[in-house]
Design a protein around this motif. Structure first.
Motif, PDB file in Angstrom:
ATOM      1  N   ALA A  49      19.766  -2.390 -65.564  1.00  0.00           N
ATOM      2  CA  ALA A  49      19.803  -1.405 -64.477  1.00  0.00           C
ATOM      3  C   ALA A  49      18.443  -1.397 -63.798  1.00  0.00           C
ATOM      4  O   ALA A  49      17.435  -1.702 -64.431  1.00  0.00           O
ATOM      5  CB  ALA A  49      20.095  -0.019 -65.033  1.00  0.00           C
ATOM      6  N   ASP A  50      18.408  -1.059 -62.531  1.00  0.00           N
ATOM      7  CA  ASP A  50      17.136  -0.858 -61.833  1.00  0.00           C
ATOM      8  C   ASP A  50      16.974   0.636 -61.593  1.00  0.00           C
ATOM      9  O   ASP A  50      17.941   1.353 -61.355  1.00  0.00           O
ATOM     10  CB  ASP A  50      17.062  -1.667 -60.535  1.00  0.00           C
ATOM     11  N   ILE A  51      15.723   1.134 -61.666  1.00  0.00           N
ATOM     12  CA  ILE A  51      15.530   2.588 -61.723  1.00  0.00           C
ATOM     13  C   ILE A  51      14.747   3.153 -60.542  1.00  0.00           C
ATOM     14  O   ILE A  51      14.542   4.365 -60.480  1.00  0.00           O
ATOM     15  CB  ILE A  51      14.835   2.991 -63.048  1.00  0.00           C
ATOM     16  N   ALA A  94      18.544   5.747 -52.124  1.00  0.00           N
ATOM     17  CA  ALA A  94      19.472   5.315 -51.081  1.00  0.00           C
ATOM     18  C   ALA A  94      20.044   3.925 -51.345  1.00  0.00           C
ATOM     19  O   ALA A  94      20.748   3.369 -50.511  1.00  0.00           O
ATOM     20  CB  ALA A  94      18.764   5.338 -49.724  1.00  0.00           C
ATOM     21  N   CYS A  95      19.714   3.345 -52.521  1.00  0.00           N
ATOM     22  CA  CYS A  95      20.291   2.033 -52.846  1.00  0.00           C
ATOM     23  C   CYS A  95      21.195   2.141 -54.073  1.00  0.00           C
ATOM     24  O   CYS A  95      21.654   1.143 -54.615  1.00  0.00           O
ATOM     25  CB  CYS A  95      19.187   0.996 -53.071  1.00  0.00           C
ATOM     26  N   GLY A  96      21.415   3.383 -54.536  1.00  0.00           N
ATOM     27  CA  GLY A  96      22.348   3.570 -55.662  1.00  0.00           C
ATOM     28  C   GLY A  96      21.769   3.245 -57.026  1.00  0.00           C
ATOM     29  O   GLY A  96      22.514   3.138 -58.003  1.00  0.00           O
ATOM     30  N   HIS A  97      20.449   3.089 -57.141  1.00  0.00           N
ATOM     31  CA  HIS A  97      19.886   2.744 -58.448  1.00  0.00           C
ATOM     32  C   HIS A  97      20.040   3.897 -59.440  1.00  0.00           C
ATOM     33  O   HIS A  97      20.022   3.675 -60.652  1.00  0.00           O
ATOM     34  CB  HIS A  97      18.420   2.315 -58.307  1.00  0.00           C
ATOM     35  N   ASP A  98      20.220   5.128 -58.903  1.00  0.00           N
ATOM     36  CA  ASP A  98      20.529   6.262 -59.788  1.00  0.00           C
ATOM     37  C   ASP A  98      21.882   6.037 -60.470  1.00  0.00           C
ATOM     38  O   ASP A  98      22.067   6.391 -61.639  1.00  0.00           O
ATOM     39  CB  ASP A  98      20.522   7.582 -58.996  1.00  0.00           C
ATOM     40  N   VAL A  99      22.804   5.432 -59.731  1.00  0.00           N
ATOM     41  CA  VAL A  99      24.134   5.125 -60.293  1.00  0.00           C
ATOM     42  C   VAL A  99      24.012   4.021 -61.347  1.00  0.00           C
ATOM     43  O   VAL A  99      24.550   4.140 -62.454  1.00  0.00           O
ATOM     44  CB  VAL A  99      25.101   4.691 -59.173  1.00  0.00           C
ATOM     45  N   HIS A 100      23.280   2.956 -61.014  1.00  0.00           N
ATOM     46  CA  HIS A 100      23.132   1.842 -61.970  1.00  0.00           C
ATOM     47  C   HIS A 100      22.496   2.339 -63.275  1.00  0.00           C
ATOM     48  O   HIS A 100      22.903   1.955 -64.373  1.00  0.00           O
ATOM     49  CB  HIS A 100      22.265   0.720 -61.386  1.00  0.00           C
ATOM     50  N   THR A 101      21.467   3.203 -63.121  1.00  0.00           N
ATOM     51  CA  THR A 101      20.764   3.730 -64.294  1.00  0.00           C
ATOM     52  C   THR A 101      21.700   4.599 -65.135  1.00  0.00           C
ATOM     53  O   THR A 101      21.739   4.484 -66.366  1.00  0.00           O
ATOM     54  CB  THR A 101      19.538   4.548 -63.835  1.00  0.00           C
ATOM     55  N   ALA A 161      10.999  -1.096 -60.154  1.00  0.00           N
ATOM     56  CA  ALA A 161      10.517  -1.771 -58.938  1.00  0.00           C
ATOM     57  C   ALA A 161      11.417  -2.878 -58.390  1.00  0.00           C
ATOM     58  O   ALA A 161      10.919  -3.917 -57.962  1.00  0.00           O
ATOM     59  CB  ALA A 161       9.115  -2.320 -59.199  1.00  0.00           C
ATOM     60  N   GLU A 162      12.724  -2.661 -58.363  1.00  0.00           N
ATOM     61  CA  GLU A 162      13.579  -3.691 -57.760  1.00  0.00           C
ATOM     62  C   GLU A 162      13.293  -3.839 -56.273  1.00  0.00           C
ATOM     63  O   GLU A 162      13.434  -4.928 -55.716  1.00  0.00           O
ATOM     64  CB  GLU A 162      15.063  -3.339 -57.978  1.00  0.00           C
ATOM     65  N   GLU A 163      12.902  -2.737 -55.627  1.00  0.00           N
ATOM     66  CA  GLU A 163      12.745  -2.749 -54.163  1.00  0.00           C
ATOM     67  C   GLU A 163      11.413  -3.324 -53.704  1.00  0.00           C
ATOM     68  O   GLU A 163      11.028  -3.153 -52.560  1.00  0.00           O
ATOM     69  CB  GLU A 163      12.904  -1.330 -53.612  1.00  0.00           C
ATOM     70  N   THR A 164      10.670  -3.979 -54.595  1.00  0.00           N
ATOM     71  CA  THR A 164       9.416  -4.592 -54.191  1.00  0.00           C
ATOM     72  C   THR A 164       9.583  -6.110 -54.182  1.00  0.00           C
ATOM     73  O   THR A 164      10.580  -6.638 -54.670  1.00  0.00           O
ATOM     74  CB  THR A 164       8.270  -4.228 -55.162  1.00  0.00           C
ATOM     75  N   LEU A 168      25.295  -4.549 -62.226  1.00  0.00           N
ATOM     76  CA  LEU A 168      26.188  -4.236 -61.112  1.00  0.00           C
ATOM     77  C   LEU A 168      25.369  -3.582 -60.016  1.00  0.00           C
ATOM     78  O   LEU A 168      24.248  -3.121 -60.231  1.00  0.00           O
ATOM     79  CB  LEU A 168      27.352  -3.349 -61.549  1.00  0.00           C
ATOM     80  N   HIS A 169      25.931  -3.602 -58.804  1.00  0.00           N
ATOM     81  CA  HIS A 169      25.289  -2.924 -57.680  1.00  0.00           C
ATOM     82  C   HIS A 169      26.341  -2.160 -56.897  1.00  0.00           C
ATOM     83  O   HIS A 169      27.444  -2.665 -56.682  1.00  0.00           O
ATOM     84  CB  HIS A 169      24.566  -3.913 -56.762  1.00  0.00           C
ATOM     85  N   CYS A 170      25.979  -0.949 -56.497  1.00  0.00           N
ATOM     86  CA  CYS A 170      26.879  -0.142 -55.665  1.00  0.00           C
ATOM     87  C   CYS A 170      27.265  -0.918 -54.405  1.00  0.00           C
ATOM     88  O   CYS A 170      26.434  -1.611 -53.814  1.00  0.00           O
ATOM     89  CB  CYS A 170      26.169   1.134 -55.221  1.00  0.00           C
ATOM     90  N   GLY A 183      18.692  -9.096 -50.358  1.00  0.00           N
ATOM     91  CA  GLY A 183      18.049  -9.657 -51.546  1.00  0.00           C
ATOM     92  C   GLY A 183      18.233  -8.738 -52.741  1.00  0.00           C
ATOM     93  O   GLY A 183      18.542  -7.562 -52.594  1.00  0.00           O
ATOM     94  N   GLU A 184      18.046  -9.290 -53.945  1.00  0.00           N
ATOM     95  CA  GLU A 184      18.246  -8.541 -55.198  1.00  0.00           C
ATOM     96  C   GLU A 184      17.452  -9.280 -56.266  1.00  0.00           C
ATOM     97  O   GLU A 184      17.692 -10.466 -56.501  1.00  0.00           O
ATOM     98  CB  GLU A 184      19.745  -8.512 -55.515  1.00  0.00           C
ATOM     99  N   ASP A 185      16.482  -8.592 -56.896  1.00  0.00           N
ATOM    100  CA  ASP A 185      15.569  -9.328 -57.777  1.00  0.00           C
ATOM    101  C   ASP A 185      16.174  -9.713 -59.137  1.00  0.00           C
ATOM    102  O   ASP A 185      15.527 -10.404 -59.927  1.00  0.00           O
ATOM    103  CB  ASP A 185      14.235  -8.581 -57.940  1.00  0.00           C
TER     104      ASP A 185
HETATM  105 ZN   LIG Z   1      19.553  -2.022 -54.821  1.00  0.00          ZN
END
Ligand SMILES: [Zn+2]
Ligand SMILES: [Zn+2]
Length: 429
Positions: free
Chosen positions: A83-85, A108-115, A142-145, A168-170, A337-339
């Motif tokens: 998960a990304d946080i 705003a990228c749904g990382h709260d959902v992934h976490t 730090a996925e968004e970097t 997974l990603h939203c 993109g997605e790290d």
């Molecule tokens: Zn994302």
């Protein structure tokens, strides 16, 4: 479905049915308290506390934020759920009780959902016996970097010994209750290129006595993308698009300096590896004909996420059991993109799309209005738990053990963050 997947999968279904409200509460807490990449201290502490409360032993990543936790009695194969946080530096525009409490920050990228989903899987599986191996849950910062916190995860060695990784990603373009899958590339690579030209400058009456820098910029603007289209396989989807051009002030003076900035996007991982060298060579060749001095600053972003066929097949089994064949769809390749793509340096990976749209107006990621239908949370937990079970079973069976993991091709020294740009500089997409 094997008896183990059937039995533990059914127990996870029951856990989800009993914990829907708790999943929503977790997601809403995270949503209201977003933090930027490498600054996810409260999020990390929150996860640590929750995992410990359920008898697990999380370990912080060397970066200080993010953590990893092993679920299972030990022994057997190891599979990774990631998960990304981190959140984004933009305002939450929603009027909901769980809107961001922090000015200029939003999930705003749904990382709260992934976490929430991966935490849910960890807690659900921790309450059950008979797990046929270890499920390693990685909560990555730090996925968004750029190049992304995933590089630190790979470098830290926490993936050692694992056979596969899933995430997974939203996806707000498909309804909640739907899962999108795709074999092969599912996201794109995106790099940045800044080109600076310099020359002596001079009077526009006498271009022959100097280097006409504005003319040189024009040649680069049209010739480099044009030549590129004849030097790469069109199927790699490599494209250079300029986003900024700056030079000069006066109508009758040739400037001494000019700059172009643009992005290079690539759909194919092999082509991406050669993109920087190719771009530098094209720019240098075109600029050489003009006489201008050229400096190229090329910033590599993230590789495409290329989904491994076998890993996708395991995920597909889980998806069919979770939502049924009517709700498993083919996901399109995104230009975003997605790290998570960095994980593929050390093991086969698969990323699924989790439908989150709950009806009403279309929503998109990276907007202050982004929200999800929280029924997706339970779907995500069931999908990833069953995916892990299928993967553990597959990796325990000799006939499916397959070739050994590919050799590491990229492993910077642990803690080597010297080239890491700031979040402000690197925020992308
Ligand atoms: Zn994302
Ligand atoms: Zn994002």
């Amino acid at each position: 479905m094997t008896p183990v997947v059937e039995k533990i999968g059914a127990a996870v279904d029951q856990w989800v049915a009993a914990n829907q409200a708790a999943l929503s509460a977790t997601r809403r807490h995270l949503h209201a308290h977003p933090e930027l990449g490498y600054a996810e201290f409260e999020t990390t502490s929150f996860l640590e506390e929750r995992l410990r409360h359920h008898g697990l032993t999380p370990r912080r990543l060397p970066t200080g934020t993010g953590l990893t936790v092993d679920v299972g009695a030990g022994g057997g194969p190891v599979v990774v759920l990631r998960a990304d946080i981190d959140a984004l530096p933009l305002n939450d525009l929603k009027e909901v009780p769980y809107a961001s409490t922090r000015e200029g920050l939003a999930h705003a990228c749904g990382h709260d959902v992934h976490t929430t989903v991966v935490l849910g899987v960890a807690v659900a599986l921790a309450s059950l016996d008979g797990l046929p191996g270890t499920v390693r849950c990685v909560f990555q910062p730090a996925e968004e970097t750029v190049p992304g916190g995933a590089t630190e995860v790979v470098a830290s060695g926490v993936l050692d010994g694992a056979s596969r990784a899933f995430a997974l990603h939203c996806d707000p373009s498909i309804p909640a209750g739907t899962i999108g899958l795709r074999t092969g590339p599912i996201t794109a690579a995106c790099d940045r290129m800044d080109v600076t030209l310099t020359g002596p400058g001079g009077h526009t009456a006498r271009p022959q006595l100097t280097v006409d820098l504005v003319d040189a910029l024009g040649r680069l603007i049209t010739d480099v993308p044009g030549l590129l289209s004849r030097q790469v396989d069109p199927r790699t989807g490599m494209s250079l698009v300029w986003g900024a051009v700056n030079a000069g002030v006066a109508a009758n003076a040739i400037p001494q300096r000019g700059q172009l900035r643009g992005t290079v996007r690539v759909l194919d991982r092999e082509a991406w590896k050669g993109a920087e060298e190719l771009m530098r060579s094209l720019v240098t060749r075109v600029a050489a004909a003009t006489g201008a001095e050229v400096d190229v600053d090329y910033i590599r972003g993230v590789p495409p996420v290329v989904n491994d066929p076998r890993a996708v097949a395991l995920m597909r089994s889980a998806a069919l059991e979770t939502v049924g064949s009517d709700h498993v769809v083919l996901s399109a390749q995104s230009m975003g993109g997605e790290d998570f793509g960095w994980f593929a340096d050390v093991m086969p990976i698969a990323l699924a799309r989790l439908g989150t749209h709950g009806g009403g107006a279309p929503l998109d990621l990276h907007r202050g209005t982004f929200d999800v239908d929280e029924r997706a949370l339970g779907v995500g937990v069931r999908l990833l738990a069953r995916t892990a079970l299928h993967a553990l079973e597959a990796d325990a069976e000799p006939q499916h053990s397959g070739p050994p993991a590919p050799p590491r091709t990229r492993r910077p020294a642990p803690g080597d963050t010297s080239s890491r740009p700031s979040v402000e500089e690197t925020h992308r997409r």
